[in-house]
Design a protein around this motif. Sequence first.
Motif, PDB file in Angstrom:
ATOM      1  N   ALA A 152       0.841  -1.196   0.000  1.00 41.14           N
ATOM      2  CA  ALA A 152       0.000   0.000   0.000  1.00 41.14           C
ATOM      3  C   ALA A 152       0.877   1.247   0.000  1.00 41.14           C
ATOM      4  N   PHE A 153       0.346   2.329  -0.578  1.00 40.29           N
ATOM      5  CA  PHE A 153       1.027   3.625  -0.585  1.00 40.29           C
ATOM      6  C   PHE A 153      -0.055   4.680  -0.371  1.00 40.29           C
ATOM      7  N   PHE A 154      -0.225   5.093   0.901  1.00 44.20           N
ATOM      8  CA  PHE A 154      -1.377   5.912   1.300  1.00 44.20           C
ATOM      9  C   PHE A 154      -0.954   7.331   1.654  1.00 44.20           C
ATOM     10  N   GLU A 155      -1.800   8.271   1.197  1.00 42.37           N
ATOM     11  CA  GLU A 155      -1.589   9.672   1.537  1.00 42.37           C
ATOM     12  C   GLU A 155      -1.716   9.883   3.045  1.00 42.37           C
ATOM     13  N   ASP A 156      -0.837  10.709   3.586  1.00 41.00           N
ATOM     14  CA  ASP A 156      -0.768  11.043   5.009  1.00 41.00           C
ATOM     15  C   ASP A 156      -0.267   9.882   5.877  1.00 41.00           C
ATOM     16  N   VAL A 157       0.069   8.762   5.245  1.00 39.59           N
ATOM     17  CA  VAL A 157       0.745   7.661   5.938  1.00 39.59           C
ATOM     18  C   VAL A 157       2.148   7.492   5.371  1.00 39.59           C
ATOM     19  N   HIS A 158       2.218   7.348   4.050  1.00 37.01           N
ATOM     20  CA  HIS A 158       3.508   7.162   3.369  1.00 37.01           C
ATOM     21  C   HIS A 158       4.004   8.431   2.671  1.00 37.01           C
ATOM     22  N   PHE A 159       3.104   9.349   2.391  1.00 37.68           N
ATOM     23  CA  PHE A 159       3.486  10.574   1.674  1.00 37.68           C
ATOM     24  C   PHE A 159       2.445  11.656   1.898  1.00 37.68           C
ATOM     25  N   LYS A 160       2.835  12.881   1.574  1.00 36.73           N
ATOM     26  CA  LYS A 160       1.915  14.007   1.492  1.00 36.73           C
ATOM     27  C   LYS A 160       1.996  14.565   0.076  1.00 36.73           C
ATOM     28  N   LYS A 161       0.878  15.009  -0.441  1.00 38.56           N
ATOM     29  CA  LYS A 161       0.863  15.492  -1.826  1.00 38.56           C
ATOM     30  C   LYS A 161       1.736  16.727  -2.017  1.00 38.56           C
ATOM     31  N   GLU A 162       1.981  17.460  -0.929  1.00 43.15           N
ATOM     32  CA  GLU A 162       2.849  18.636  -1.034  1.00 43.15           C
ATOM     33  C   GLU A 162       4.305  18.238  -1.305  1.00 43.15           C
TER      34      GLU A 162
END
Length: 272
Positions: A32-42
């Motif tokens: 899995a690659f989840f926003e706010d867990v593994h990355f932020k869109k910024e």
Amino acid sequence: MNLENYFISQFKNAHIGDDGALVGSAVYSKDAFFEDVHFKKEWMSYYQIATKAMMINISDAIAMNAKPKYALLSVAMPKSMTMKEMRELASGFEDTAAKYGIEIIGGDTIGNIKLDITITIISEADKPLRRQGLRKGYLVAHTGKLGRSAKELRRLANLGKIHKSSKFVDIRLRDKFVSKASRYLKCGMDISDGLFSDLGKLSSANRLGFNFYKRIPKRVGCSGEEYEMLFGFDKRDKKALFRVAKLCRTSITIVAQSARKNYKNRCKAHHF
């Protein structure tokens, strides 16, 4: 207690325990690659997000000396995403898949409040490399240099910026080295949770501990998302292995020798 390990322990079968599930000659892997867990869109462009999501999944196949063939994508995306952003995301998936000869054959898309991605990679392995196979007295080593990914993550978390060739966003897999060195590798896996944590997995799989050659700082040993290779080999094959590494322009660092002793991971769990 490590809650991730506890949950995984509820499912007991012979296919669980490696970077992917080996069924016959096929390897199935999923991350899995989840926003706010593994990355932020910024932190990343949509193209970079898709590329990294693919690469961390392909890494599991490479770690098992398997050839990735097909991919299934599951993408949950905000309704606010524009068609341009969707095209950029799709291009990241397609370009990365094409680089490794992978065909994207299906999946699922749904609306969500954030961007969450899961990918299944189906691979073929004639001579799979597994976590089991380490024996007492074998040498344990890793490719590349460790520690940069955690350093760059801290910079991003502190609102700093990183270069587009940063290890955090530009993953370099060791497929050539693993393929050419496979005859010498007795066990292996990728370093996704950090050297110390992944040594713990090798330790559990082989019921062995390690005698380290020198002290490794926690900032290096606990740096996750490195996607370098961690492997064990017979010391009699050291010269041959280093010749292969030189041909593949891959640096190798020997960190320990396996021994009949307990091993304790010095890092906090990454996932819970």
